[in-house]
Design an enzyme around this catalytic site. Structure first.
Site, PDB file in Angstrom:
ATOM      1  N   ASP A   1       7.557  -6.057  -6.134  1.00 29.76           N
ATOM      2  CA  ASP A   1       8.236  -6.380  -7.382  1.00 29.76           C
ATOM      3  C   ASP A   1       8.385  -7.902  -7.579  1.00 29.76           C
ATOM      4  O   ASP A   1       8.854  -8.590  -6.659  1.00 29.76           O
ATOM      5  CB  ASP A   1       9.628  -5.727  -7.320  1.00 29.76           C
ATOM      6  CG  ASP A   1      10.346  -5.764  -8.648  1.00 29.76           C
ATOM      7  OD1 ASP A   1       9.844  -5.164  -9.602  1.00 29.76           O
ATOM      8  OD2 ASP A   1      11.420  -6.396  -8.718  1.00 29.76           O
TER       9      ASP A   1
ATOM     10  N   GLU B   1      -0.445  -6.121  11.032  1.00 27.06           N
ATOM     11  CA  GLU B   1      -0.092  -5.599  12.355  1.00 27.06           C
ATOM     12  C   GLU B   1      -0.471  -4.123  12.449  1.00 27.06           C
ATOM     13  O   GLU B   1      -0.446  -3.522  13.519  1.00 27.06           O
ATOM     14  CB  GLU B   1       1.428  -5.710  12.591  1.00 27.06           C
ATOM     15  CG  GLU B   1       1.945  -7.128  12.703  1.00 27.06           C
ATOM     16  CD  GLU B   1       3.479  -7.184  12.563  1.00 27.06           C
ATOM     17  OE1 GLU B   1       4.148  -6.130  12.600  1.00 27.06           O
ATOM     18  OE2 GLU B   1       4.000  -8.316  12.404  1.00 27.06           O
TER      19      GLU B   1
END
Ligand code: GLC
Length: 509
Positions: A200, A245
């Protein structure tokens, strides 16, 4: 190396309050989304993005988060989310969630602590400043009102910044503790298995800490549409490294609410920031050939040299639906053909496949401080009084024509706009030219936009007639109408012209 999944995907946005209510409180829920996953498979989208369902006082209907790591009871529970995710994955649907990094709710424990005293350990997690003798620290305006982006806190005698509502204080991303805490919220959902995030107003997280006044005439605009600070890029690289990751091409789609495509393109970095960024100028373009040709060319000019993969979106929970903006279903159908054949990742806003118009919302039923209720009307699944919801009265009124414009009725009508979306999605999936190919604009008569898509020996031509009369348009070679926005002439030879407001997808004969 093969392309990441999100490049050839079509992503379907679900506004959870309005999708389907299964517990009778008038508000949609996660179980309602789960109930309709088979519909989404049938439709043929690849992924869903769910607007915020986190704990929230709902001042901005979920974009004011008070706990990033829990589901608001109105939508269900974490268990409901895990079930939804597992069922979506079992159907080959990926799931993106909506991460709100720029601000939290004023009821978030971080802000409660920050506001408690100037000496609070979390004081520096938000943007507190002393005022000027004339009032707020600078001239920034908040969104949704013409008010300053600052609220005075009586108890501690300082102002706090909020680019949106006063109940949405901005986090201070210059503070490494904020960065670490927000990274943890990403890991929380990545660990659960989400495939990515819609982020957002992510272009707002970096700000010049000196918070300079905006020069006129920019000062008249909400600060969230002009904040374009270089610090954001480093922060995005940090966020990207969290996603990296994890295995499996987790994606970050940024809402970069800057209204110049060239500015949006910078948020892809050097392939190390956003994977995808919303680009809103086409959404705000009128339904006119010249405007669309310019927007398409502008995207290619800004994105291609960077290797940035574009996105296309015609509707979302913040803007009137395209069927309402463009004025009739013929145009909405032509727009669907355009949206789903352009080069880049398209986003479909739930209900646009039904050709829904915005609901007319009487003032007594208005819920949104930003005046966006019309496009957030509940989705009708069936004819009849409840339209497939479990509640007599949903939180907003139904959109127009819900007796006819609902998934059950349109599914039974092979000529419906719903079937057009489904056929377009299938055509896109089966054509490398459409899903991944190059795009070249062709020269066209006035009122028509046309482009050629190509990948290896797979070729398609798209032609859209924006005019309200038929237009001749000759093409060299021999072409078959694969799909027509009005379903006329499919499977037959292309005859060098387009009917009024018709869009065609052509393949070589
Ligand atoms: C984004 C959202 C919008 C929200 C605002 C503040 O623009 O799409 O719905 O009100 O950010 O979070």
């Amino acid at each position: 190396m093969s392309e990441p999944w999100w490049q050839s995907a079509v992503i379907y946005q679900i506004y959870p309050k309005s999708f389907c209510d299964t517990d009778g409180d008038g508000v949609g829920d996660l179980a309602g989304i789960r109930r309709h996953l088979d519909y989404l498979r049938w439709l043929g989208v690849d992924a869903i993005w769910i607007s915020p369902f986190f704990r929230s006082p709902m001042k901005d209907h979920g974009y004011d988060v008070s706990d990033h790591c829990d589901v608001d009871p109105v939508f269900g529970s974490l268990k409901d989310f895990d079930r939804l995710l597992a069922d979506a994955h079992a159907r080959g649907l990926r799931v993106l969630i909506d991460w709100v990094p720029n601000h939290t709710s004023d009821e978030h424990p971080w802000f409660v602590e920050s506001r408690a005293s100037r000496a609070s350990a979390r004081r520096g997690w938000y943007v507190w400043r002393d005022g000027t003798p004339d009032g707020p620290p600078n001239n920034w305006r908040a969104a949704f009102s013409d008010a300053p982006a600052w609220t005075w806190d009586e108890r501690t005698g300082q102002w706090y910044l909020h680019l949106f509502l006063p109940e949405q204080p901005d986090l201070d991303w210059q503070n490494p503790e904020v960065v670490a805490a927000m990274h943890q919220t990403l890991r929380f959902w990545l660990d659960r298995g989400v495939d990515g995030f819609r982020m957002d107003v992510v272009h707002c997280i970096g700000k010049d800490p000196s918070l300079p006044d905006l020069p006129e005439p920019m000062a008249k605009l909400p600060a969230c549409v002009v904040n374009d600070d270089l610090r954001t890029h480093g922060l995005l690289r940090g966020i990207r490294s969290v996603l990296e990751e994890y295995p499996g091409d987790r994606v970050m789609v940024g809402e970069v609410y800057l209204l110049q495509t060239r500015a949006v393109a910078r948020y892809y970095g050097r392939g190390d920031e956003l994977h995808l960024a919303f680009n809103f100028p086409p959404l705000y373009a009128p339904w006119q050939a010249e405007a669309w040709r310019d927007r398409i060319a502008e995207v290619a000019d800004a994105m291609d040299p960077r290797g940035a993969w574009p996105t296309w979106v015609l509707s979302n929970h913040d803007n009137p639906r395209q069927r309402s903006r463009y004025g009739n279903e013929a145009r909405a159908r032509a727009a669907a053909l355009l949206l789903l054949t352009l080069r880049g990742t398209p986003f479909v806003y739930a209900g646009e496949e039904l050709g829904l118009e915005d609901a007319v919302v009487p003032s007594a039923r208005r819920r949104d401080p930003g005046g966006r209720d019309g496009c957030r009307a509940p989705l009708p699944w069936e004819p009849g009084p409840l339209h497939g919801w479990c509640s007599a009265e949903p939180w907003l009124p139904w959109p127009p024509d819900a007796q006819k414009r609902n998934t059950a009725v349109l599914r039974d009508d092979p000529g419906s706009i719903l079937h057009l979306y489904r056929r377009l999605l299938a055509a896109r999936r089966h054509s490398p030219a459409l899903s991944l190919g190059t795009l070249d604009l062709l020269s066209t008569p006035e009122g028509v936009v046309s482009y050629r898509r190509e990948c290896g020996d797979d070729v398609r031509v798209v032609a859209v007639n924006f005019a309200s009369d038929p237009r001749p348009f000759g093409l060299s070679g021999s072409w078959i109408v694969e799909l027509a926005s009005d379903a006329v002439g499919e499977g037959s030879r292309y005859r060098d012209g387009l009917a009024t407001e018709q869009a065609l997808l052509l393949r070589p004969a």
